[in-house]
Scaffold this active site. Structure first.
Site, PDB file in Angstrom:
ATOM      1  CB  VAL A 172      -0.992   0.370   1.039  1.00 40.86           C
ATOM      2  CG1 VAL A 172      -2.183   0.524   0.808  1.00 40.86           C
ATOM      3  CG2 VAL A 172      -1.344  -1.608   1.180  1.00 40.86           C
ATOM      4  CG  LEU A 185      -3.803  -0.380  12.290  1.00 34.36           C
ATOM      5  CD1 LEU A 185      -2.609   0.174  11.191  1.00 34.36           C
ATOM      6  CD2 LEU A 185      -3.478  -0.237  14.014  1.00 34.36           C
ATOM      7  CG  ASP A 186      -9.365   3.637   9.447  1.00 34.50           C
ATOM      8  OD1 ASP A 186      -9.372   4.373  10.474  1.00 34.50           O
ATOM      9  OD2 ASP A 186      -8.565   3.827   9.094  1.00 34.50           O
ATOM     10  NE  ARG A 223      12.095   8.711  -3.539  1.00 36.93           N
ATOM     11  CZ  ARG A 223      12.701   8.447  -2.455  1.00 36.93           C
ATOM     12  NH1 ARG A 223      13.170   6.902  -2.750  1.00 36.93           N
ATOM     13  NH2 ARG A 223      11.752   8.783  -1.848  1.00 36.93           N
ATOM     14  N   PRO A 258       5.064  -2.839   4.372  1.00 39.31           N
ATOM     15  CG  PRO A 258       6.243  -2.502   6.129  1.00 39.31           C
ATOM     16  CD  PRO A 258       5.680  -3.639   5.482  1.00 39.31           C
ATOM     17  CB  SER A 279      -0.808   6.327   2.442  1.00 40.24           C
ATOM     18  OG  SER A 279      -1.105   6.666   1.518  1.00 40.24           O
ATOM     19  NE  ARG A 284      -6.257   2.765   1.288  1.00 44.33           N
ATOM     20  CZ  ARG A 284      -5.808   2.857   2.773  1.00 44.33           C
ATOM     21  NH1 ARG A 284      -6.513   1.866   3.265  1.00 44.33           N
ATOM     22  NH2 ARG A 284      -5.370   3.245   2.536  1.00 44.33           N
ATOM     23  CG  ASP A 292      -2.266   5.039   7.892  1.00 42.73           C
ATOM     24  OD1 ASP A 292      -2.727   4.395   8.985  1.00 42.73           O
ATOM     25  OD2 ASP A 292      -3.008   3.943   6.611  1.00 42.73           O
TER      26      ASP A 292
END
Length: 725
Positions: free
Chosen positions: A118, A459-460, A125, A541, A276, A340, A631
C-alpha cells in the site's frame, strides 16, 4: 482564491478542469462534454444520498452514546446491548446465503496468494518502487535487514562482507531445498544448472547429476540452455528465479555461479488516494490523479539520485523467457494495481455543486480514477495492468450494507458515464468499521458481482471500536487491545464470511499491515500467521518486506488452508460485540504517564509531517526510537484512546497538554536532521501542527466516528494559507 471554471452547474477548479480535459481525457474515446455532463448528473443525484448516509452514522452513534449514558455506573449487559443494536438497525438480520458472482478477475487476485503493498500514489517514487516490487532480490532483502544476524563477524558494514554474504547464500539455498527440492542431494552442493531436453539438470559436487523431485516446477529459462542466466521455477503458484552469472561479484564466490534468487513478491499493490496521503485541495488531487495517469499509461517516470548518480526510474517491462517446451513465456513484470479511493466522509473544494457546496471526495475519486483507467483498458498504454479488462478500486471506511450498496450504485453510474460494460469497476471492501464487521455478509452481498477483495484493517477498526463505545467506559491500553476478545473474532469472521460467500477463486481475503519496516526478523517469524489464518494476501510496508513475506506463501498453501478453515465453527457476533473495556482503571501513575506519552508522541510525530510537509504516511520513530509506519489509521487509535481516557477521568486535560508539550520536544529532536522541519517547541500556541494534535485529543469525542480527516484537512489548509503554499 481557487480559480474556477463553470461547467454546466458545476464550478470546477481550473487546475483540475485543465488536467482532465488536456491530459486525462485524450486517448480514452470519451468526449469532454459527455464526461462533464455525466459527472454533473452523478453528483446531483448521489451527493444527497451520500449526505444522508453520513447523517445516519451520526444518528446511530448518538443513540449508542445515549444508551451507555443511561446505564452509567452499571455493569455492562451484553444481551440487552445486542438487542438494542438490533432494534436501532445497527445490527441487521443475517443476509440470506449467496455466492459472489464476480467475473473477469486477474489471477493475482483470484488464484494466487502473496504480499500486497500500500503506497501513497501522491509520491511518484514510492509508486514506481511499489509497481516494480512484483519481483525482488532475496539476497538484497536478507543482506540488508536484520533477518541475517550480525553475529560472528557478519556485520553489514560499508563494503561487501563475505561472512554475511555466505549466510545469505546459505539461507537462500535452504529456501531452494524447501520450495524446489532435488530428486537427490541438495541445492547447497550444486555446481551448475542447465537445461536438457526441456528439463532442469543440476550437477552436484560429487560429480552426479540430478533433477527436481517435481520436474513440473521448472517452467523456463533465460539465455543459453547449456549455461542459462536464469532458471524459472514455480511453487504454491508463485514464481522465483535462480539467477546465474559466474563473473559477477557474488557469482564468483558461488560453486554454481548463482548470483541471486529473484522472488515473485508484491503480486498486488494498492495505489492509495486515502489514508497515506495528505490531499486537501484541487492542487493536491491533481498530483494524485496525474501520477495515477502515468501508471495507467505506463509512462510514469521519476529522477532518482543514489550514491552520487542520477537516473530515471520507470515501470519495469514484462519478463520474457524460453519455456521448457522451447516456446516463449512472458510473465507480468509489475505488481497488479488497485487504486484506493477515499471513503464517503470528506468533501473537497476541487468541485462545487450547483448549490455552491463542496462535492463528496469519494464521488470525485470514483469519476476521475475510473476515467484515467480507460487508458489501460483500451491499450493506450505501454504497461498493461489488468489482462481481464477490470479496474480495481478499494473502497475504505464503509459502515454497513447501505454504504456498500451506495458504492455499487456509484460505480454503476460511473460506468454509464464512461461507456464501460457493467461491473468493469471492481470493488475491494475494507472491513475496518464495526458496523461493516457485524453485517459483513450483507455488505458483500450489496456488491456481490463487483467484489474482489475483503480485508481486515485492524488499525482503523480499533479506532472505530473505541469511538463507538466512547460512553461505555474507559478502554484498555493500546498495547493490550490486540489480545481483546473482539479482535480475534473480527479477524476470523472476515475469513469465515469470505469463504462462505464464495470469494475463493474470485477475490482476495486480506490481512493488515506489518507496521515496523526495520524489524524484518520479527516479521519473518510472526507474519506467517496471516496465511495460516486463511489470508491470500497481507499488507507489507516496503518492497523488501514484500520479498521476505513472499517466503511465507511458499511455506503455507493458502488455498488448502482455506479449505480446512471453511469447516470450522464461524466466529461469534457476540464475541465481536464484546467492548474492550478495562476491567478496572487502577493503573499506576507511571503506567498512565507512559501510555499518554507514547500516544502523544505518535500523534505529534505523524501530525507535524502531515500539517507542515503534506506527508500522509511516514516512518515515525516511537517513544523508544523504533520506526513505525504511521498513517491516519494509527492516528485515529491514538487520538481516540486519549480522548476516551480524558472522557472517563483517567487523565486530565492538563496531563494531555503537558505530555504533548514534552513530547513535542522529543519529536523536534527526532526530526533535527531534516532541513525542512519546523520545530513545534516552544511556540505551541502559534504552531498549527501542535494545535491540530491537541484538538484531535481534546475534541476527540466530537469527531465523526473518531476520524481525523476533518481536523487534519482544515489545519493543513490553514498552514498552506498561512505560509503561502
Amino acid at each position: 482564491m481557487t480559480e474556477r471554471v463553470q461547467v454546466g452547474g458545476l464550478q470546477v477548479a481550473k487546475v483540475l478542469f485543465d488536467f482532465v480535459n488536456n491530459e486525462a481525457i485524450p486517448g480514452t474515446g470519451v468526449s469532454a462534454d459527455s464526461f462533464w455532463t455525466g459527472a454533473e448528473a452523478v453528483i446531483n443525484d448521489l451527493a444527497p444520498k451520500n449526505k444522508a448516509l453520513l447523517a445516519k452514522r451520526d444518528d446511530l452513534q448518538a443513540k449508542i452514546n445515549g444508551w451507555h449514558q443511561a446505564r452509567a455506573g452499571q455493569a455492562h449487559d451484553a444481551a440487552a446491548y445486542k438487542a438494542f443494536l438490533e432494534e436501532i438497525g445497527y445490527l441487521l438480520p443475517e443476509a440470506e446465503d449467496f455466492q459472489a458472482g464476480t467475473q473477469n478477475v486477474d489471477d493475482e487476485i483470484a488464484r494466487m496468494a502473496g504480499p500486497q503493498l500500500v503506497v501513497p500514489v501522491m509520491n511518484a517514487r514510492f509508486a514506481l518502487n511499489a509497481s516494480n516490487a512484483r519481483w525482488g532480490s532475496l539476497y538484497d532483502a536478507l543482506y540488508g535487514t536484520d533477518v541475517i544476524s550480525e553475529e560472528g563477524g557478519a556485520e553489514k558494514g560499508k563494503g561487501y562482507n563475505k561472512v554475511r554474504g555466505d549466510k545469505v547464500i546459505a539461507f537462500a539455498r535452504a529456501f531452494l531445498d524447501e520450495a524446489a527440492p532435488l530428486e537427490s542431494g541438495s541445492h547447497v552442493d550444486a555446481t551448475s544448472y542447465s537445461v536438457k531436453n526441456g528439463a532442469l539438470v543440476v550437477a552436484l559436487k560429487n560429480g552426479s547429476e540430478t533433477g527436481l523431485k517435481n520436474a513440473g516446477q521448472f517452467l523456463a529459462f533465460q539465455g543459453d540452455a547449456a549455461k542459462p542466466q536464469a532458471v524459472l521455477l514455480k511453487h504454491n503458484g508463485l514464481h522465483f528465479e535462480i539467477q546465474i552469472d559466474p563473473s559477477s561479484p557474488i557469482g564468483q564466490t558461488d560453486a554454481a555461479g548463482v548470483k541471486d534468487v529473484l522472488m515473485e513478491a508484491a503480486l498486488t499493490t494498492i495505489m492509495d488516494c486515502e489514508d497515506s496521503v495528505a490531499a486537501v485541495d484541487a492542487d493536491d488531487k491533481v498530483v494524485i490523479y496525474r501520477n495515477w495517469l502515468g501508471l495507467m499509461k505506463g509512462n510514469l517516470a521519476e529522477e532518482v539520485s543514489k550514491g552520487g548518480t542520477t537516473f530515471t526510474r520507470t515501470m519495469n517491462p514484462d519478463r520474457v523467457y524460453t519455456g521448457a517446451d522451447g516456446s516463449e513465456l512472458t510473465l507480468h513484470g509489475r505488481s497488479l494495481l488497485f487504486v484506493r479511493n477515499v471513503g464517503h466522509l470528506m468533501t473537497n473544494d476541487a468541485i462545487l455543486d450547483k448549490h455552491g457546496n463542496e462535492v463528496p471526495e469519494g464521488i470525485q475519486d470514483g469519476l476521475f480514477t475510473s476515467l484515467i483507467a480507460i487508458h489501460n483498458l483500451n491499450g493506450n498504454t505501454s504497461r498493461k495492468n489488468s489482462r481481464t479488462g477490470s479496474v480495481y478500486i478499494v473502497k475504505p471506511k464503509m459502515h454497513g450494507p447501505e454504504e456498500a450498496a451506495f458504492t455499487n450504485e456509484l460505480f454503476g453510474r460511473v460506468e454509464d458515464v464512461l461507456g464501460l460494460p457493467r461491473n468493469t469497476l471492481k470493488v475491494g471492501i475494507m472491513d475496518e468499521e464495526r458496523r461493516t464487521t457485524v453485517n459483513l455478509k450483507a455488505c458483500i452481498k450489496a456488491a456481490k458481482d463487483r467484489v474482489v477483495f475483503i480485508n481486515t484493517g485492524f488499525l482503523d477498526r480499533t479506532g472505530d471500536e473505541i469511538h463507538t463505545s466512547m460512553e461505555a467506559g474507559a478502554v484498555v491500553r493500546k498495547g493490550a487491545m490486540k489480545s481483546e476478545k473482539w479482535i480475534g473474532a473480527y479477524e476470523n469472521n472476515n475469513v469465515d464470511v469470505g469463504l462462505a460467500t464464495g470469494l475463493q477463486g474470485k477475490a482476495q481475503i486480506g490481512k493488515g499491515m506489518w507496521a515496523m519496516p526495520d524489524l524484518m526478523a520479527a516479521m519473518l517469524e510472526q507474519k506467517i500467521g496471516h496465511p495460516l489464518a486463511g489470508a491470500n494476501t497481507a499488507w507489507v510496508p516496503s518492497p523488501t518486506a514484500a520479498t521476505l513475506h513472499a517466503l511465507h506463501y511458499h511455506k503455507v498453501d493458502v488455498f488448502a488452508r482455506q479449505a480446512e478453515l471453511a469447516k470450522r465453527t464461524p466466529a461469534s457476533v457476540d464475541d465481536i460485540l464484546t467492548i474492550p473495556l478495562a476491567p478496572n482503571t487502577n493503573w499506576t501513575a507511571e503506567e498512565i504517564k507512559n501510555e499518554v506519552d507514547n500516544n502523544a508522541q505518535g500523534i505529534l510525530g505523524y501530525v507535524v509531517r502531515w500539517i507542515d510537509q503534506g506527508v500522509g504516511c511516514s516512518k515515525v520513530p516511537d517513544i523508544n526510537d523504533v520506526g513505525l509506519m504511521e498513517d491516519r489509521a494509527t492516528l485515529r487509535i491514538s487520538s481516540q484512546l486519549l480522548a476516551n481516557w480524558l472522557r472517563h477521568g483517567v487523565i486530565s486535560q492538563e496531563q494531555v497538554v503537558e505530555s504533548l508539550k514534552r513530547m513535542a520536544v522529543v519529536v523536534d529532536r527526532q526530526n533535527a536532521s531534516d532541513p525542512s522541519y519546523r520545530p513545534m517547541a516552544p511556540d505551541f500556541d502559534d504552531n498549527v501542527a501542535f494545535q491540530a494534535a491537541l484538538e484531535l485529543v481534546v475534541e476527540g469525542t466530537k469527531q465523526p466516528n473518531g476520524y481525523t480527516e476533518p481536523v487534519l484537512h482544515r489545519r493543513r489548509r490553514e498552514f498552506k494559507a498561512k505560509n503561502g503554499l
